[in-house]
Design a protein around this motif. Structure first.
Motif, short mmCIF file in Angstrom:
data_model
loop_
_atom_site.label_atom_id
_atom_site.label_comp_id
_atom_site.label_asym_id
_atom_site.label_seq_id
_atom_site.Cartn_x
_atom_site.Cartn_y
_atom_site.Cartn_z
N CYS A 87 0.72 -0.99 -0.02
CA CYS A 87 -0.08 0.12 -0.13
C CYS A 87 0.54 0.91 -0.44
CB CYS A 87 -0.62 0.22 1.50
SG CYS A 87 -2.06 -1.12 0.75
N CYS A 93 -2.04 -2.41 4.48
CA CYS A 93 -3.10 -3.40 3.94
C CYS A 93 -4.28 -3.95 4.92
CB CYS A 93 -2.95 -4.80 3.10
SG CYS A 93 -3.91 -5.75 2.17
N SER A 99 -11.98 -9.30 -0.40
CA SER A 99 -11.94 -8.32 -1.20
C SER A 99 -10.49 -7.53 -0.22
CB SER A 99 -12.21 -7.23 -1.35
OG SER A 99 -11.80 -6.09 -2.13
N TYR A 101 -8.78 -3.41 1.57
CA TYR A 101 -8.24 -2.35 0.96
C TYR A 101 -7.12 -1.36 2.20
CZ TYR A 101 -10.58 -1.79 5.83
OH TYR A 101 -11.15 -1.14 6.90
N CYS A 102 -7.10 -0.45 1.59
CA CYS A 102 -5.42 0.24 2.21
C CYS A 102 -5.76 1.66 3.07
CB CYS A 102 -3.97 0.60 1.10
SG CYS A 102 -3.62 -0.78 0.41
N HIS A 103 -5.29 1.75 4.13
CA HIS A 103 -5.57 2.74 5.30
C HIS A 103 -4.32 3.06 5.86
CE1 HIS A 103 -5.17 0.26 8.56
NE2 HIS A 103 -5.68 -0.54 7.94
N ARG A 116 -9.52 4.78 3.08
CA ARG A 116 -9.02 4.09 2.72
C ARG A 116 -8.45 4.53 1.00
NH1 ARG A 116 -13.96 -0.55 3.36
NH2 ARG A 116 -13.49 0.72 4.71
N ASN A 118 -7.16 2.31 -2.72
CA ASN A 118 -7.25 0.84 -3.69
C ASN A 118 -5.96 0.63 -3.10
OD1 ASN A 118 -9.98 0.38 -3.81
ND2 ASN A 118 -9.79 2.18 -5.42
N ASP A 119 -4.35 1.18 -3.98
CA ASP A 119 -3.69 0.75 -4.14
C ASP A 119 -1.95 1.63 -3.71
OD1 ASP A 119 -2.85 2.09 -6.33
OD2 ASP A 119 -4.29 0.68 -7.11
N SER A 206 -17.69 1.22 2.97
CA SER A 206 -18.23 0.24 2.46
C SER A 206 -19.47 -0.87 3.10
CB SER A 206 -17.24 -0.74 1.58
OG SER A 206 -16.46 -0.89 2.55
N ALA A 209 -16.90 -3.31 5.66
CA ALA A 209 -16.52 -2.77 6.00
C ALA A 209 -16.31 -2.81 8.11
CB ALA A 209 -15.63 -1.37 5.59
#
Length: 638
Positions: A87, A93, A99, A101-103, A116, A118-119, A206, A209
């Protein structure tokens, strides 16, 4: 649905059969998806013939396409090897079902203010201004100090009704402090008696989440949508608070459903969960709470409770709380609402007695040895081989396997599927033991009923045709029906046995009570027949003597092997400890009783043992004579 794995069980037809029955129950419970009737959850049908896992899931077997009905599609953890999504710097990650997500890590935030991305290409994590972080942390630390002062104020706590007010004030102050600094998404502050973690949400969530909040030894998981509650105009927050000393104040005496005969105590820290700015307690999904036990206890009842405020002050209640899983050190609960929570433990009557454990293991070990010797005697001693001996042999084998499995695997609860199989196998073996006891009673009755008949071949033919299908078939049917109707009730959190919930234990006790009642009727009828025959026939007739002896032995067997289970049901009230000792001692020595009555006290077996010893002595004498020659004198032997 419980997934049954039958790998490696081909060598045991009994366990394999039980595994198949339990697996069958799982198949019936599966839902169809598309036109394929066998696709598991998180999978879809391909060409009406095969299944494949959804994006973000992998089959347990590793096959992309499969049609095995017990396959499972497991979530791919993209954040761990071999994938290990990167990330970018100052970010990490987070895996979610199907799925990821990144934060940004704690102390950093995205320039956009979102929670958050995506990449690594979308990574804009920047360090939060130190002054804001420091100020907000200091404010939260001050809140903690205020909480500690409240909890140590004896004057305030003397009025128990103040507890609910104190808990509400703590929750309000923690949320207010978190919402005043929305830029600091996560705050974790703790002291010797209180630990707090807050999470602030500034954008939409989401669907899947999940926030996980941890405070020392406890944790909570809550859906993000339940935190924001549709609020998109400003920040929302969730707070999780653990109190290490509050349990001494609102202990188990506040539990509304405590029975007099139960010893109930609080065995976790008290925790509080709250959301804001609107304190709406209705949740779309239950919140999950993970507690660490204060004292390690195994075979006790765990109760998930919440603090229910009342005009009088409040009390612990089970409403809306459910036990998900438990072991010796942790308990997982769920709740449909937010409040303060804890775990209570109930000791029914007395705590587990170490002496009973020693008696069980010593007695069962001795019984296993005696049952093995009895089975060998029944097989090798030709003088006693008949229908009665065959029935004794099958009973001994079933008890031997049941006691061996009980001794080695009764508390193997780590693997739930394996524990369910062990519970099913024990259910089957003990039921089979009682079924063979029933057949012994039937054989005695039929033999006594045909005393006037010289030829007993009809009885023998009938028993040979009947005994194996009934002895092993009837228990299999009972276990199959039980497993198909309630497979999840095989295996508990502490033992691999039948659950007490929904009165499922009667799947075992019901047939046992029926066998005891029917056999009692058989024996009474045999005694009555013998009384009539003795008045008209010579009391020295060998047939009558044999039946009298078998009847007395079988009656004693019914008491030792059957009626002792009644002692297990009588372990209540002031006599519970005495009943527990009687039940444990007598049940653990069943094998000793069978070997003693049917082997050691049998004249035919004694004669057989004597012949074996005599032949062995003669063989040794012959060997000695051959070695030194026929003319050797004892004095010449040195």
């Amino acid at each position: 649905m419980v997934r049954i794995t039958c790998t490696g069980m081909r060598g045991s037809s009994l366990l394999a059969g039980l595994c198949f029955l339990l697996s069958l129950a799982g198949v019936v419970a599966q839902k169809t998806k598309g036109t394929c009737t066998h696709c598991p959850q998180n999978a879809f049908c391909v060409n009406n013939t095969h299944c494949t896992c959804n994006h973000g899931y992998n089959s347990e077997s590793g096959e992309k396409y499969f049609n095995y009905p017990f396959e499972i599609c497991e979530d791919i953890d993209e954040c761990k090897p071999p994938i290990s999504i990167y990330c970018g710097v100052n970010a990490q990650c987070q895996n979610i079902k199907g799925s990821f997500y990144c934060h940004c890590i704690s102390g950093y935030k995205l320039l956009s203010g979102k929670a958050r991305f995506n990449d690594s290409n979308e990574n804009t994590c920047q360090k939060i201004t130190p002054s804001k972080t420091t100020n907000s942390t200091k404010e939260m630390q001050q809140v903690i100090k205020n909480i500690e002062s409240l909890l140590t104020n004896k004057t305030v706590l003397e009025e128990k009704r103040n507890i609910t007010t104190i808990l509400q004030k703590v929750e309000s102050d923690v949320l207010k402090t978190a919402l005043e600094t929305p830029d600091q998404k996560i705050q974790k502050v703790q002291s010797s008696t209180v630990a707090v973690e807050t999470r602030v949400v500034t954008d939409n969530c989401s669907k899947e989440a999940i926030f996980s909040l941890n405070t020392k030894v406890n944790s909570m998981k809550i859906n993000c949508n339940d935190v924001i509650q549709g609020n998109t105009q400003g920040p929302s927050a969730v707070a999780f608070i653990s109190y290490s000393s509050l349990g001494h104040i609102i202990d188990a005496t506040f539990f509304e459903e405590m029975n007099e005969e139960d010893q109930v105590y609080l065995n976790s820290q008290v925790v509080s969960a709250t959301i804001g700015p609107e304190k709406n307690t209705s949740l779309s999904q239950p919140v999950t709470l993970n507690f660490q036990h204060i004292k390690v206890k195994s075979r006790v009842k765990k109760i998930c409770v919440y603090w229910k405020g009342t005009k009088e002050g409040g009390h612990w209640s089970k409403d809306g709380c459910a036990l998900i899983d438990t072991n010796k050190t942790h308990t997982i609960c769920s709740s449909t609402h937010l409040s303060s929570f804890a775990v209570l433990m109930a000791l029914h009557g007395q705590e587990e007695d170490p002496a009973l454990t020693v008696i069980t293991y010593v007695g069962l070990s001795l019984s296993l040895l005696c049952l093995l010797l009895a089975a060998l005697t029944f097989l090798l001693c030709k003088a006693i081989q008949n229908i009665s001996t065959s029935l004794h042999l099958q009973l001994s084998l079933c008890l031997f396997l049941a006691h061996l499995l009980f001794l080695t695997a009764f508390d193997r609860t780590e693997n739930k599927v394996l524990c369910a199989i062990i519970a099913g196998a024990l259910h089957y073996l003990y039921l089979a033991s009682f079924t063979w006891m029933l057949l012994e009673g039937l054989h005695l009755f039929l033999t006594a009923r045909n005393l006037a008949v010289v030829n007993y071949s009809s009885v023998n033919k009938f028993m040979k045709w009947l005994m194996f299908p009934v002895g092993y078939g009837v228990p299999a049917v009972i276990v199959a029906i039980s497993a198909a109707s309630r497979p999840h009730l095989y295996g508990t959190a502490d033992r691999c046995w039948l659950h007490l919930d929904q009165k499922f234990i009667w799947a075992f006790l019901g047939p046992v009570c029926a066998v005891i009642c029917v056999n009692s009727v058989f024996f009474l009828m045999v005694f009555w027949i013998l009384k009539r025959k003795l008045s008209s026939l010579n009391s020295e007739v060998s047939t009558i003597r044999n039946i009298k002896m078998l009847t007395l032995k079988a009656t004693a067997q019914l008491f030792i092997l059957g009626c002792t289970w009644c002692l297990g049901m009588l372990q209540v009230g002031p006599a519970a400890q005495v009943m527990a000792y009687l039940f444990t001692i007598i049940n653990s020595l069943q094998g000793v009783f069978i070997f003693l009555v049917y082997c050691l006290l049998s004249q035919q077996v004694q004669k057989w043992f004597g012949e074996i010893i005599k032949s062995k002595s003669e063989s040794e004498a012959y060997t000695l004579s051959s070695r030194f020659g026929p003319d050797s004198k004892p004095s010449e032997v040195k």
